[in-house]
Motif scaffolding. Structure first.
Motif, PDB file in Angstrom:
ATOM      1  N   ALA A 249       0.931  -1.057  -0.059  1.00  0.00           N
ATOM      2  CA  ALA A 249       0.125   0.322   0.247  1.00  0.00           C
ATOM      3  C   ALA A 249       0.967   0.933   0.222  1.00  0.00           C
ATOM      4  O   ALA A 249       1.572   1.808   0.716  1.00  0.00           O
ATOM      5  CB  ALA A 249      -0.423  -0.104   1.354  1.00  0.00           C
ATOM      6  N   VAL A 250       0.602   2.198  -0.996  1.00  0.00           N
ATOM      7  CA  VAL A 250       1.571   3.166  -1.150  1.00  0.00           C
ATOM      8  C   VAL A 250       0.424   4.894  -1.320  1.00  0.00           C
ATOM      9  O   VAL A 250      -1.038   4.662  -1.201  1.00  0.00           O
ATOM     10  CB  VAL A 250       2.260   3.002  -2.303  1.00  0.00           C
ATOM     11  CG1 VAL A 250       3.481   1.721  -2.054  1.00  0.00           C
ATOM     12  CG2 VAL A 250       1.620   2.902  -3.999  1.00  0.00           C
ATOM     13  N   GLU A 251       0.803   6.318  -0.970  1.00  0.00           N
ATOM     14  CA  GLU A 251       0.287   6.564  -1.143  1.00  0.00           C
ATOM     15  C   GLU A 251      -0.090   7.285  -2.620  1.00  0.00           C
ATOM     16  O   GLU A 251       0.107   6.608  -4.068  1.00  0.00           O
ATOM     17  CB  GLU A 251       0.805   8.228  -1.377  1.00  0.00           C
ATOM     18  CG  GLU A 251       1.629   8.211   1.120  1.00  0.00           C
ATOM     19  CD  GLU A 251       0.409   8.821   1.561  1.00  0.00           C
ATOM     20  OE1 GLU A 251      -0.475   9.003   1.232  1.00  0.00           O
ATOM     21  OE2 GLU A 251       0.245   7.676   2.831  1.00  0.00           O
ATOM     22  N   PHE A 252      -1.397   7.858  -2.953  1.00  0.00           N
ATOM     23  CA  PHE A 252      -2.008   7.584  -3.863  1.00  0.00           C
ATOM     24  C   PHE A 252      -1.145   7.967  -4.954  1.00  0.00           C
ATOM     25  O   PHE A 252      -1.100   7.786  -6.451  1.00  0.00           O
ATOM     26  CB  PHE A 252      -3.220   8.623  -4.520  1.00  0.00           C
ATOM     27  CG  PHE A 252      -3.909   8.130  -5.095  1.00  0.00           C
ATOM     28  CD1 PHE A 252      -4.861   6.657  -5.693  1.00  0.00           C
ATOM     29  CD2 PHE A 252      -4.117   9.272  -6.560  1.00  0.00           C
ATOM     30  CE1 PHE A 252      -5.560   6.758  -6.889  1.00  0.00           C
ATOM     31  CE2 PHE A 252      -4.335   9.165  -7.874  1.00  0.00           C
ATOM     32  CZ  PHE A 252      -5.462   8.058  -7.900  1.00  0.00           C
ATOM     33  N   PRO A 253      -0.502   9.344  -5.241  1.00  0.00           N
ATOM     34  CA  PRO A 253       0.262   9.809  -6.216  1.00  0.00           C
ATOM     35  C   PRO A 253       1.469   8.955  -6.469  1.00  0.00           C
ATOM     36  O   PRO A 253       2.027   9.511  -7.923  1.00  0.00           O
ATOM     37  CB  PRO A 253       0.877  10.861  -5.460  1.00  0.00           C
ATOM     38  CG  PRO A 253       0.262  11.397  -4.545  1.00  0.00           C
ATOM     39  CD  PRO A 253      -0.295  10.556  -3.350  1.00  0.00           C
ATOM     40  N   VAL A 254       2.595   7.950  -5.677  1.00  0.00           N
ATOM     41  CA  VAL A 254       3.283   7.058  -5.405  1.00  0.00           C
ATOM     42  C   VAL A 254       2.396   5.825  -6.889  1.00  0.00           C
ATOM     43  O   VAL A 254       3.126   5.307  -7.619  1.00  0.00           O
ATOM     44  CB  VAL A 254       4.124   6.914  -4.298  1.00  0.00           C
ATOM     45  CG1 VAL A 254       4.551   5.757  -5.133  1.00  0.00           C
ATOM     46  CG2 VAL A 254       4.779   7.785  -3.896  1.00  0.00           C
ATOM     47  N   PHE A 255       1.403   5.340  -6.033  1.00  0.00           N
ATOM     48  CA  PHE A 255       0.927   4.766  -6.374  1.00  0.00           C
ATOM     49  C   PHE A 255       0.412   5.021  -8.072  1.00  0.00           C
ATOM     50  O   PHE A 255       0.782   4.266  -8.919  1.00  0.00           O
ATOM     51  CB  PHE A 255      -0.913   4.406  -6.356  1.00  0.00           C
ATOM     52  CG  PHE A 255      -1.672   3.381  -7.196  1.00  0.00           C
ATOM     53  CD1 PHE A 255      -1.310   1.774  -6.729  1.00  0.00           C
ATOM     54  CD2 PHE A 255      -2.749   3.929  -7.708  1.00  0.00           C
ATOM     55  CE1 PHE A 255      -2.648   1.006  -7.213  1.00  0.00           C
ATOM     56  CE2 PHE A 255      -3.733   2.865  -8.219  1.00  0.00           C
ATOM     57  CZ  PHE A 255      -3.949   1.047  -8.117  1.00  0.00           C
ATOM     58  N   MET A 256       0.334   5.927  -8.415  1.00  0.00           N
ATOM     59  CA  MET A 256       0.288   6.496 -10.230  1.00  0.00           C
ATOM     60  C   MET A 256       1.485   6.273 -10.324  1.00  0.00           C
ATOM     61  O   MET A 256       1.414   6.168 -11.850  1.00  0.00           O
ATOM     62  CB  MET A 256      -0.331   8.036 -10.103  1.00  0.00           C
ATOM     63  CG  MET A 256      -2.160   7.632  -9.727  1.00  0.00           C
ATOM     64  SD  MET A 256      -3.085   6.287 -10.287  1.00  0.00           S
ATOM     65  CE  MET A 256      -2.763   7.043 -12.007  1.00  0.00           C
ATOM     66  N   GLU A 257       2.529   6.570  -9.980  1.00  0.00           N
ATOM     67  CA  GLU A 257       4.257   6.935 -10.869  1.00  0.00           C
ATOM     68  C   GLU A 257       4.516   5.751 -10.853  1.00  0.00           C
ATOM     69  O   GLU A 257       4.808   5.598 -11.971  1.00  0.00           O
ATOM     70  CB  GLU A 257       4.372   7.810  -9.832  1.00  0.00           C
ATOM     71  CG  GLU A 257       6.112   7.841 -10.661  1.00  0.00           C
ATOM     72  CD  GLU A 257       7.020   7.177 -10.108  1.00  0.00           C
ATOM     73  OE1 GLU A 257       7.727   7.038 -10.299  1.00  0.00           O
ATOM     74  OE2 GLU A 257       6.794   6.424  -8.725  1.00  0.00           O
ATOM     75  N   ARG A 258       3.959   4.798 -10.016  1.00  0.00           N
ATOM     76  CA  ARG A 258       4.639   3.592 -10.185  1.00  0.00           C
ATOM     77  C   ARG A 258       3.730   2.529 -11.705  1.00  0.00           C
ATOM     78  O   ARG A 258       4.271   2.275 -12.480  1.00  0.00           O
ATOM     79  CB  ARG A 258       4.460   2.446  -9.136  1.00  0.00           C
ATOM     80  CG  ARG A 258       5.550   3.106  -7.942  1.00  0.00           C
ATOM     81  CD  ARG A 258       5.727   2.025  -6.547  1.00  0.00           C
ATOM     82  NE  ARG A 258       5.818   0.919  -7.254  1.00  0.00           N
ATOM     83  CZ  ARG A 258       6.082   0.016  -6.569  1.00  0.00           C
ATOM     84  NH1 ARG A 258       5.992   0.150  -4.921  1.00  0.00           N
ATOM     85  NH2 ARG A 258       6.344  -1.467  -6.555  1.00  0.00           N
ATOM     86  N   LEU A 259       2.463   2.903 -11.450  1.00  0.00           N
ATOM     87  CA  LEU A 259       1.596   2.453 -12.437  1.00  0.00           C
ATOM     88  C   LEU A 259       2.467   2.943 -13.642  1.00  0.00           C
ATOM     89  O   LEU A 259       2.295   2.291 -15.016  1.00  0.00           O
ATOM     90  CB  LEU A 259       0.462   2.912 -12.428  1.00  0.00           C
ATOM     91  CG  LEU A 259      -0.736   1.891 -11.205  1.00  0.00           C
ATOM     92  CD1 LEU A 259      -2.304   2.403 -11.787  1.00  0.00           C
ATOM     93  CD2 LEU A 259      -0.138   0.917 -11.362  1.00  0.00           C
ATOM     94  N   GLY A 260       2.776   4.496 -13.569  1.00  0.00           N
ATOM     95  CA  GLY A 260       3.124   4.921 -15.327  1.00  0.00           C
ATOM     96  C   GLY A 260       4.112   4.376 -16.209  1.00  0.00           C
ATOM     97  O   GLY A 260       4.690   4.338 -16.667  1.00  0.00           O
ATOM     98  N   ARG A 261       5.374   4.054 -14.381  1.00  0.00           N
ATOM     99  CA  ARG A 261       6.579   3.216 -14.889  1.00  0.00           C
ATOM    100  C   ARG A 261       6.546   1.727 -15.196  1.00  0.00           C
ATOM    101  O   ARG A 261       7.804   1.806 -15.114  1.00  0.00           O
ATOM    102  CB  ARG A 261       7.146   4.248 -14.326  1.00  0.00           C
ATOM    103  CG  ARG A 261       7.958   5.066 -13.976  1.00  0.00           C
ATOM    104  CD  ARG A 261       8.908   6.050 -12.224  1.00  0.00           C
ATOM    105  NE  ARG A 261       8.996   7.437 -12.360  1.00  0.00           N
ATOM    106  CZ  ARG A 261      10.290   7.985 -13.384  1.00  0.00           C
ATOM    107  NH1 ARG A 261      10.770   7.228 -14.031  1.00  0.00           N
ATOM    108  NH2 ARG A 261      10.083   9.293 -13.643  1.00  0.00           N
ATOM    109  N   GLY A 262       5.207   1.173 -14.782  1.00  0.00           N
ATOM    110  CA  GLY A 262       5.132  -0.413 -14.896  1.00  0.00           C
ATOM    111  C   GLY A 262       6.320  -0.720 -13.895  1.00  0.00           C
ATOM    112  O   GLY A 262       6.878  -1.957 -14.148  1.00  0.00           O
ATOM    113  N   ARG A 263       6.103  -0.204 -12.754  1.00  0.00           N
ATOM    114  CA  ARG A 263       7.149  -0.167 -11.532  1.00  0.00           C
ATOM    115  C   ARG A 263       6.244  -1.388 -10.279  1.00  0.00           C
ATOM    116  O   ARG A 263       5.620  -0.742  -9.327  1.00  0.00           O
ATOM    117  CB  ARG A 263       7.598  -0.119 -10.806  1.00  0.00           C
ATOM    118  CG  ARG A 263       8.816   1.182 -11.476  1.00  0.00           C
ATOM    119  CD  ARG A 263       8.880   2.531 -11.187  1.00  0.00           C
ATOM    120  NE  ARG A 263       9.812   1.802  -9.618  1.00  0.00           N
ATOM    121  CZ  ARG A 263      10.166   2.716  -8.961  1.00  0.00           C
ATOM    122  NH1 ARG A 263       9.703   4.282  -8.991  1.00  0.00           N
ATOM    123  NH2 ARG A 263       9.902   2.410  -7.551  1.00  0.00           N
TER     124      ARG A 263
END
Length: 373
Positions: A249-263
């Protein structure tokens, strides 16, 4: 019809005499009320970003003036804080409660009522299909999908009326078709698939293949307790199959950043449908890779059938082609489609004439009336 839809649903009319002088990068931070131009029955009286937005009825209206003269939005930090505003009777309406437990608390309050209405949302677990992890094997993904009782999970997590979708669609989307082929819940077949793909249990019960353990994580936003609960339910189901799964579980901005980078290995996502299935192309076709197709699903067969469905000239033809497209997608198992809920709103009993349009519930504001206390 799709061209007309694109022109009316997606296009926003911006008053050039005001906004052409403001750099586009500054628009989101601009809260100047003088810069807001509209044609509706209300005007903005005050706006405190992140706290409140106050609307007042337009005094120039001679006919069909709204009965509610002032509407105040309160912005809360999280779903529980929003619910507490309603339970403390500081707010009259909360658009969606989210979980059966919250609905139960509202129904226990004699001042409030819980109103169900259709939801344009669907939720899913998306797999990362790029790289060299175990989830890149479609047979592993099929086995994992067959190891989950989607119907029970959906009902327990979101309450009566929630259904597991037959593909990436809400209950409101007209392409919903119960005849779409979906991998059935069958743990015996799931174990057989894994065994046939070369996975065998180690001493600790975790499956391994060529010394590589069946191990992955599920990424969720920490701002969504219900998504975390869904991930934990999947974690337990897959533990029984022999997979070692962690919930991250991560903060929402981190969640979206990781999705965008495929991480990520997998993630719990939710999408709000548009009235047309056209938008699903950004999420699940090859053209959406680099946009909303975070898992990198690429299937020429699905792309072809999806495009043919959008080009259909009759509803019957479109339904048949969409069914073929989603048969292909489900066989590839790029995701596990988990829930298509029914929303429940919390409403004060003094609010009358409430009709909620799930695509734009604000559209009914002018018809609301408040019963005198």
């Amino acid at each position: 019809p799709e061209q007309l839809y694109d022109a009316t649903w997606h296009v926003r009319i911006i008053p050039a005499h005001i906004w052409r002088w403001v750099p586009v990068g500054d628009w989101a931070a601009d809260t100047a009320i003088a810069h807001l131009v509209g044609s509706g029955p209300y005007r903005v009286r005050s706006w405190q970003r992140g706290q409140t937005l106050t609307l007042v009825a337009d005094s120039l209206l001679e006919r069909a003036a709204p009965a509610v003269r002032t509407a105040i939005w309160r912005f809360a930090t999280d779903p529980d804080a929003a619910l507490n505003l309603v339970l403390s009777h500081e707010a009259d309406l909360l658009e969606t409660l989210g979980t059966p437990e919250r609905a139960t608390r509202v129904r226990a309050d004699s001042v409030l009522r819980a109103i169900s209405y259709p939801s344009a949302t669907y939720g899913f677990l998306g797999y990362q299909l790029k790289g060299a992890g175990p989830l890149t094997d479609p047979e592993v993904r099929r086995a994992l999908n067959q190891g989950v009782d989607r119907s029970t999970l959906a009902r327990v997590m979101f309450g009566p009326g929630t259904r597991p979708p037959p593909g990436p669609m809400s209950q409101l989307l007209w392409i919903w078709d119960d005849s779409i082929t979906v991998l059935p819940f069958d743990t015996a077949t799931a174990r057989s698939r894994l065994s046939g793909a070369g996975w065998s249990r180690g001493p600790d019960g975790v499956l391994a293949h060529h010394r590589k353990r069946l191990q992955f994580d599920i990424l969720v936003p920490s701002s969504s307790p219900v998504r975390r609960r869904v991930a934990e339910a999947l974690q337990e189901d897959w533990r029984r199959l022999g997979a070692e799964v962690t919930v991250n579980a991560v903060e929402f901005p981190v969640f979206m950043e990781r999705l965008g980078r495929g991480r990520f290995d997998s993630y719990i996502g939710t999408w709000l449908d548009e009235p047309s299935p056209h938008g699903l192309g950004d999420q699940w076709t090859s053209a959406g890779i680099g946009a909303l197709n975070y898992g990198g699903y690429a299937s020429p067969g699905f792309d072809r059938e999806f495009t043919r469905a959008l080009e259909a000239t009759s509803v019957a033809e479109a339904r048949a082609r969409f069914r073929m497209a989603f048969d292909t997608l489900n066989a590839d198992a790029p995701a596990l489609f988990l829930f298509a809920p029914v929303n429940v709103a919390a409403v004060s009993r003094r609010v009358e004439n409430l009709e909620i349009d799930p695509f734009s519930w604000l559209s009914g504001l002018r018809r609301l009336r408040l019963r005198p206390n």
